[in-house]
Enzyme design. Structure first.
Site, PDB file in Angstrom:
ATOM      1  N   SER A  82      32.660  51.756  75.412  1.00  0.00           N
ATOM      2  CA  SER A  82      32.297  52.848  74.499  1.00  0.00           C
ATOM      3  C   SER A  82      33.098  54.136  74.729  1.00  0.00           C
ATOM      4  CB  SER A  82      30.788  53.118  74.566  1.00  0.00           C
ATOM      5  OG  SER A  82      30.088  51.988  74.086  1.00  0.00           O
ATOM      6  N   HIS A  95      37.295  39.020  80.490  1.00  0.00           N
ATOM      7  CA  HIS A  95      36.503  39.975  79.699  1.00  0.00           C
ATOM      8  C   HIS A  95      35.070  39.442  79.615  1.00  0.00           C
ATOM      9  CE1 HIS A  95      35.008  42.319  76.336  1.00  0.00           C
ATOM     10  NE2 HIS A  95      35.999  43.156  76.547  1.00  0.00           N
ATOM     11  N   GLY A  98      30.677  48.248  73.395  1.00  0.00           N
ATOM     12  CA  GLY A  98      30.314  48.232  71.984  1.00  0.00           C
ATOM     13  C   GLY A  98      28.931  48.776  71.675  1.00  0.00           C
ATOM     14  N   GLU A 149      34.094  47.382  83.518  1.00  0.00           N
ATOM     15  CA  GLU A 149      33.464  47.504  82.198  1.00  0.00           C
ATOM     16  C   GLU A 149      32.006  47.060  82.302  1.00  0.00           C
ATOM     17  OE1 GLU A 149      36.416  47.209  78.770  1.00  0.00           O
ATOM     18  OE2 GLU A 149      36.027  45.167  79.358  1.00  0.00           O
ATOM     19  N   LYS A 202      40.294  42.538  70.291  1.00  0.00           N
ATOM     20  CA  LYS A 202      39.353  41.409  70.188  1.00  0.00           C
ATOM     21  C   LYS A 202      39.749  40.520  69.003  1.00  0.00           C
ATOM     22  CE  LYS A 202      35.856  44.421  72.083  1.00  0.00           C
ATOM     23  NZ  LYS A 202      34.528  44.465  72.609  1.00  0.00           N
ATOM     24  N   ASN A 252      42.048  46.922  73.118  1.00  0.00           N
ATOM     25  CA  ASN A 252      41.682  45.501  73.019  1.00  0.00           C
ATOM     26  C   ASN A 252      41.159  45.269  71.603  1.00  0.00           C
ATOM     27  OD1 ASN A 252      40.589  42.951  73.200  1.00  0.00           O
ATOM     28  ND2 ASN A 252      38.853  43.563  74.499  1.00  0.00           N
ATOM     29  N   GLU A 307      33.063  39.182  77.289  1.00  0.00           N
ATOM     30  CA  GLU A 307      32.789  38.307  76.130  1.00  0.00           C
ATOM     31  C   GLU A 307      33.275  36.885  76.401  1.00  0.00           C
ATOM     32  OE1 GLU A 307      34.637  40.920  73.298  1.00  0.00           O
ATOM     33  OE2 GLU A 307      33.002  42.341  73.571  1.00  0.00           O
TER      34      GLU A 307
HETATM   35  C1  PEP Z   1      36.098  46.180  75.436  1.00  0.00           C
HETATM   36  O1  PEP Z   1      35.905  45.298  74.632  1.00  0.00           O
HETATM   37  O2  PEP Z   1      36.808  45.961  76.434  1.00  0.00           O
HETATM   38  C2  PEP Z   1      35.490  47.481  75.218  1.00  0.00           C
HETATM   39  C3  PEP Z   1      35.563  48.380  76.165  1.00  0.00           C
HETATM   40  O3  PEP Z   1      34.865  47.674  73.999  1.00  0.00           O
HETATM   41  P1  PEP Z   1      34.318  49.054  73.390  1.00  0.00           P
HETATM   42  O4  PEP Z   1      35.346  50.115  73.671  1.00  0.00           O
HETATM   43  O5  PEP Z   1      34.168  48.773  71.943  1.00  0.00           O
HETATM   44  O6  PEP Z   1      33.025  49.342  74.079  1.00  0.00           O
END
Ligand code: PEP
Length: 228
Positions: free
Chosen positions: A190, A85, A158, A152, A9, A7, A87
């Site tokens: 992460s 997501h 992040g 998630e 973003k 992803n 965000e």
């Molecule tokens: C994400 O944005 O779906 C995600 C898992 O981000 P990260 O791997 O940076 O934690």
């Protein structure tokens, strides 16, 4: 076969896309690799790599300035789309109801939605993880069709923090048990080359959704290679 879904973003230029797709093309893997790009990078040459989007409108078409419909996504060649997501839930106030509409719209147009769910740190600390993710799941998934669920935890995105193996298995098994039909379940939050193989080895985990580490081939390729 495990899913490894990147992803990007709100990141990436045409040049960066080209460079990543070229590195992915040369890679031998039995995993299903998908790159979810920003809308601006969906069109153009994809070198045979499976492409996805990061959002889709919950409407068919019409006066929704700035939005992109599932039919338009299909036109770009996108095969997957991330919906709900954290965000988008946080910054764009997307509710479970809207996420379900988006997932349904994707399926109607031949795109597989990746439905994201996950608890906040406060919800985890108060012992509500399972109740929270089950409610999000059941209210966000489409009534029929093929989709993917991504668990998630918001606090893991992040941050460099990841849940313990037993926390992941408990959460992911509760998703598995609650699903009306079996669908792939991913873990996201992460993930890096050091923890990817351990996480995909956890029962009920069918793959990974990767944010930051999917942006550069230096970090994304080692993850793909490490997943057996
Ligand atoms: C994400 O944005 O779906 C995600 C898992 O981000 P990260 O791997 O940076 O934690």
């Amino acid at each position: 076969m495990k899913f490894i879904i990147g992803n990007w973003k709100m990141n990436g230029s045409k040049e960066e896309k080209e460079s990543m797709l070229k590195s992915l093309k040369g890679l031998k893997t039995k995993n299903k690799v998908v790159l979810c790009l920003p809308f601006t990078l969906l069109c153009g040459e994809n070198h045979g790599i499976t492409i996805g989007a990061q959002d889709v409108s919950n409407h068919d078409n019409g006066a929704y300035t700035g939005d992109i419909s599932a039919k338009m996504l299909k036109d770009t060649g996108a095969e997957y789309v991330i919906v709900g997501h954290s965000e988008r839930r946080l910054y764009h106030f997307e509710t479970n109801e809207i996420v379900k509409q988006k997932a349904t719209m994707a399926i109607k147009n031949g795109i597989i939605p990746i439905v994201c769910i996950g608890e906040t740190m406060e919800e985890k600390n108060s012992g509500h993880t399972i109740a929270v993710i089950k409610k999000m799941l059941l209210e966000s998934i489409p009534d029929s069709g093929e989709y993917i669920v991504a668990y998630e935890p918001r606090w893991a995105i992040g941050t460099g923090l990841t849940p313990s193996e037993s926390e992941i298995v408990t959460a992911v098994k509760s998703v598995f048990d609650a699903l009306p039909n079996p669908m792939p379940i991913l873990y996201g939050g992460s993930v890096n080359a050091d923890n990817a193989q351990d996480i995909v080895s956890i029962p009920y985990v069918d793959g990974l959704l990767i944010g930051g580490a999917s942006l550069k081939s230096d970090t994304f390729l080692p993850i793909i290679k490490s997943v057996k």
